[in-house]
Scaffold this motif. Structure first.
Motif, short mmCIF file in Angstrom:
data_model
loop_
_atom_site.label_atom_id
_atom_site.label_comp_id
_atom_site.label_asym_id
_atom_site.label_seq_id
_atom_site.Cartn_x
_atom_site.Cartn_y
_atom_site.Cartn_z
N LEU A 170 0.49 -1.47 0.24
CA LEU A 170 -0.26 -0.13 0.11
C LEU A 170 1.01 1.42 -0.08
CD1 LEU A 170 -2.41 1.46 -0.08
CD2 LEU A 170 -2.53 1.48 2.46
N ALA A 171 2.01 1.12 0.43
CA ALA A 171 2.92 2.31 0.36
C ALA A 171 3.78 2.58 -0.83
CB ALA A 171 4.06 2.34 2.16
N ALA A 172 4.07 2.24 -1.49
CA ALA A 172 4.33 1.91 -2.83
C ALA A 172 3.29 2.46 -3.57
CB ALA A 172 4.63 0.47 -2.94
N VAL A 173 1.67 1.87 -3.55
CA VAL A 173 0.43 2.41 -4.14
C VAL A 173 0.92 4.53 -3.50
CG1 VAL A 173 -1.94 2.32 -4.67
CG2 VAL A 173 -0.54 0.77 -4.38
N GLN A 174 0.68 4.76 -2.91
CA GLN A 174 0.88 6.02 -1.88
C GLN A 174 1.83 6.83 -2.72
OE1 GLN A 174 0.25 5.00 2.12
NE2 GLN A 174 -2.01 5.32 1.66
N ASP A 175 3.20 5.80 -2.57
CA ASP A 175 4.34 6.75 -3.08
C ASP A 175 4.21 6.96 -4.64
OD1 ASP A 175 5.29 6.64 -0.82
OD2 ASP A 175 6.66 5.22 -1.06
N ASP A 176 3.66 5.89 -5.32
CA ASP A 176 2.94 6.99 -6.89
C ASP A 176 1.79 7.44 -7.23
OD1 ASP A 176 2.82 5.57 -9.64
OD2 ASP A 176 0.95 5.28 -8.84
N TYR A 177 0.67 7.73 -6.46
CA TYR A 177 0.31 8.80 -6.52
C TYR A 177 0.82 10.53 -5.79
CZ TYR A 177 -3.90 5.31 -6.05
OH TYR A 177 -4.46 4.68 -5.17
N ILE A 178 1.66 10.04 -4.35
CA ILE A 178 2.99 11.31 -4.43
C ILE A 178 3.34 12.23 -5.72
CG2 ILE A 178 4.26 12.36 -2.78
CD1 ILE A 178 3.06 10.59 -0.57
N SER A 179 3.95 10.88 -6.18
CA SER A 179 4.79 11.21 -7.00
C SER A 179 3.69 12.29 -8.34
CB SER A 179 5.32 10.18 -7.48
OG SER A 179 4.32 9.14 -8.40
N ARG A 180 2.85 11.80 -8.95
CA ARG A 180 1.65 12.13 -9.29
C ARG A 180 0.88 13.75 -9.03
NH1 ARG A 180 -1.41 8.02 -12.23
NH2 ARG A 180 -0.97 7.05 -10.47
N SER A 181 1.66 14.16 -7.88
CA SER A 181 1.28 14.50 -7.00
C SER A 181 2.35 16.64 -7.06
CB SER A 181 -0.08 14.78 -5.79
OG SER A 181 -0.67 13.60 -5.91
N THR A 182 1.22 17.56 -6.81
CA THR A 182 1.74 18.51 -6.17
C THR A 182 1.57 18.87 -4.52
OG1 THR A 182 2.08 19.70 -8.46
CG2 THR A 182 1.84 20.90 -6.55
N LEU A 183 2.82 18.85 -4.35
CA LEU A 183 3.50 19.17 -2.75
C LEU A 183 2.40 21.43 -2.79
CD1 LEU A 183 3.74 18.79 -0.05
CD2 LEU A 183 5.78 19.94 0.01
N LEU A 184 1.29 21.09 -1.79
CA LEU A 184 0.73 22.45 -0.87
C LEU A 184 1.61 23.05 -0.63
CD1 LEU A 184 -2.05 24.17 -1.72
CD2 LEU A 184 -2.62 23.32 0.28
N ASN A 185 1.78 24.32 -1.15
CA ASN A 185 2.67 25.06 -0.69
C ASN A 185 1.83 26.36 0.56
OD1 ASN A 185 4.87 27.65 0.22
ND2 ASN A 185 5.94 26.47 -1.06
N ALA A 186 2.27 26.05 2.37
CA ALA A 186 1.12 26.74 3.50
C ALA A 186 1.41 28.18 2.69
CB ALA A 186 2.43 26.30 4.75
N ARG A 187 3.22 28.96 2.42
CA ARG A 187 3.82 30.03 1.90
C ARG A 187 2.28 30.45 1.01
NH1 ARG A 187 9.77 31.21 3.09
NH2 ARG A 187 10.35 30.15 4.70
N ASP A 188 2.05 29.79 -0.33
CA ASP A 188 1.31 30.34 -1.19
C ASP A 188 0.04 30.09 -0.77
OD1 ASP A 188 3.25 30.64 -2.22
OD2 ASP A 188 3.59 29.00 -3.74
N TRP A 189 -0.28 28.85 -0.13
CA TRP A 189 -1.66 29.34 0.48
C TRP A 189 -2.29 30.84 0.97
CZ3 TRP A 189 -5.54 26.38 -1.56
CH2 TRP A 189 -6.74 26.28 -0.66
N VAL A 190 -1.37 30.51 2.20
CA VAL A 190 -1.93 32.05 2.96
C VAL A 190 -2.00 33.44 1.80
CG1 VAL A 190 -1.46 33.52 4.67
CG2 VAL A 190 -0.62 31.06 5.08
N LYS A 191 -1.29 33.32 0.54
CA LYS A 191 -1.76 34.44 0.00
C LYS A 191 -2.68 34.14 -1.05
CE LYS A 191 3.52 35.17 0.11
NZ LYS A 191 4.85 35.27 -0.83
N ARG A 192 -4.05 32.77 -0.81
CA ARG A 192 -5.02 32.95 -2.01
C ARG A 192 -5.48 34.70 -1.66
NH1 ARG A 192 -5.91 30.54 2.72
NH2 ARG A 192 -7.88 29.70 4.03
#
Length: 486
Positions: A446-468
């Motif tokens: 399951l960890a391998a599957v989730q790692d694959d999902y993460i590899s196809r994702s964008t990490l939300l940046n906390a500083r950018d989120w505050v500036k929305r």
């Protein structure tokens, strides 16, 4: 005449306020979360008639009188069946890992049956692999096939599954198919139900949508399970509906759905079978108890195999158990916690547990689809991001389609996979199923599957989120206000 008109006006006004007062009292007398009660009261007083109609339609968990009676009547025989199952001591696990022990104890005490061992378990992440495995198992079936799905959408490989199921029925396999009325609307409007019934398949339309009975049963209560049992030995469950994603919601603008299914062999098919039999009896009134497991049902008895507990929710099943299980799993985390869900509208308790895990040093990752097919849930979920990011939770936005997988992985050892979204509807309302798996090997898969999902994702940046933009924040809060009702 004027006096009669005045009297009629006063009677209407009095009746109006008596209706508002009675619904208010009904809300206050129900034991529910304060935010949910406050949201309903505000809706009723801001939009009185609309609010009253909405509350009577969606505010309480009405299964319907006939189904509620069946749910009560089925439990004595179900309890006796579970008691008899406990005599098969060789299928039950004697111990669990440290991280899983409290959760398995909770499930056993609430459901009356422990986790079963000796199961073979395979994780399937591609729709084609799931469909072809299912078709192969159906073709090899000898005695019975039971299926329940929220959505069966005709087209592509789904039609091949239907053809194989009809062929099995024609050669004498007893096939039962239960589909949710709202989710499988396209199926019930197609020629397939008649074709299947003509082939000998018992096709049941679960929780029929009937506007004439809108105040007698909650219309948005849905049969959301996805399960297949074959010959009381092979079982499937997970997040995937019986759809070929290449023929399903192509115009939704979110990409193809990405799912996960587990294929199992062993005694887990028996414990899943009792869930199906309860659903079948609630819907049809017919009793369908699975046979007890035989002595040869454990393919991996010597090595203990994967230890699995089945958690079922919905009217007639242990109340609040899914929510309790998720809280227990999150609080059990010591090193890593990874959650995937397409719809994220958690309860206050679950949000607090996730944030607390991150604050006490657990590496917490939440993987969500960047584009969502539900506008309401999509905006409401964003209202929780600031608090999660402040606590140190990593939020990944999946860009490879609509990530529909529902999974929780705790310390690479304890896994939860099934049909449960992290939203109010799954936690409190629908018929759902989750597997709890205590096995490091499966956890690694399951960890391998989730790692694959993460590899196809964008990490939300906390500083950018505050500036929305401000308009986004306002929109999030508006939809957050309705989160207890989603």
């Amino acid at each position: 005449m004027a006096t009669l008109y005045t009297l009629a006006n006063w009677l209407v006004i009095l009746g109006y306020w008596l209706l508002i007062a009675s619904v208010t009292l009904r809300i206050l007398m129900k034991r529910r979360a304060v935010p949910s009660a406050m949201a309903w009261l505000l809706v009723i007083y801001i939009l009185p008639l609309v609010g009253v109609i909405a509350y009577l339609s969606f505010g309480e968990l009405h299964l319907g009188k006939r189904r509620a009676e069946r749910a009560r009547d089925m439990w004595p025989s179900t309890a006796n069946w579970l008691k008899a199952l406990k005599e098969s001591k060789h299928i039950f696990a004697d111990e669990n890992s440290t991280v899983a022990e409290s959760l398995f104890q909770l499930c056993e005490r609430r459901q009356g049956v422990g986790g079963v061992k000796g199961n073979q378990l395979q994780l399937l992440t591609e729709t084609d692999d799931v469909m072809h495995a299912l078709i192969r198992d159906i073709q090899l079936s000898r005695h019975n096939i039971e299926m329940v799905f929220y959505i069966w959408n005709p087209g592509g490989l789904a039609d091949e599954v239907a053809e194989s199921l009809m062929a099995a029925a024609r050669r004498g396999v007893h096939c039962r198919l239960m589909l949710d009325s709202a989710g499988s609307l396209a199926f019930f409007r197609s020629p397939w139900p008649a074709m299947m019934r003509n082939a000998g398949i018992d096709v049941v339309e679960s929780l029929k949508v009937n506007l004439m009975r809108v105040f007698l049963r909650r219309m948005d209560l849905r049969q959301h399970r996805k399960m297949v049992m074959i010959d009381n030995y092979i079982a499937y469950t997970g997040s995937m509906n019986l759809v070929d994603p290449r023929y399903f919601k192509q115009d939704a603008g979110v990409g193809q759905w990405v799912d996960l299914m587990a294929r199992m062999e062993g005694p887990i098919a028996t414990t899943m079978g009792i869930v199906y039999s309860c659903d079948w009896e609630i819907e049809t009134g017919k009793r369908l108890l699975p046979p007890p497991p035989d002595a040869n049902i454990m393919p991996f008895e010597e090595a203990s195999g994967h230890t699995i507990q089945t958690i079922a929710s919905g009217p007639g099943f242990p109340e609040d158990l899914i929510h309790q299980a998720l809280l227990t799993a999150v609080y059990a985390a010591r090193e890593n916690l990874v959650l995937t869900t397409p719809y994220f509208v958690p309860s206050d308790d679950l949000l607090h547990a996730i944030c607390t895990a991150a604050l006490r040093g657990v590496n917490v990752s939440l993987i969500l689809p960047k584009k969502n097919d539900s506008l309401l849930v999509g905006w409401a979920s964003r209202a929780f991001f600031a608090e999660l990011l402040a606590a140190g939770v990593r939020i990944y936005q999946f860009e490879g389609g609509l990530l529909h997988t529902k999974s929780v992985l705790v310390d690479d050892e304890l896994s939860l996979v099934g049909t449960v979204n992290l939203d109010m509807r799954s936690l409190w309302l629908n018929f759902e199923i989750t597997l709890v798996i205590d096995d490091q090997g499966f956890g690694n898969d399951l960890a391998a599957v989730q790692d694959d999902y993460i590899s196809r994702s964008t990490l939300l940046n906390a500083r950018d989120w505050v500036k929305r933009p401000l308009w986004q924040r306002i929109t999030e809060r508006v939809f957050y206000f309705f989160s207890p009702l989603l």
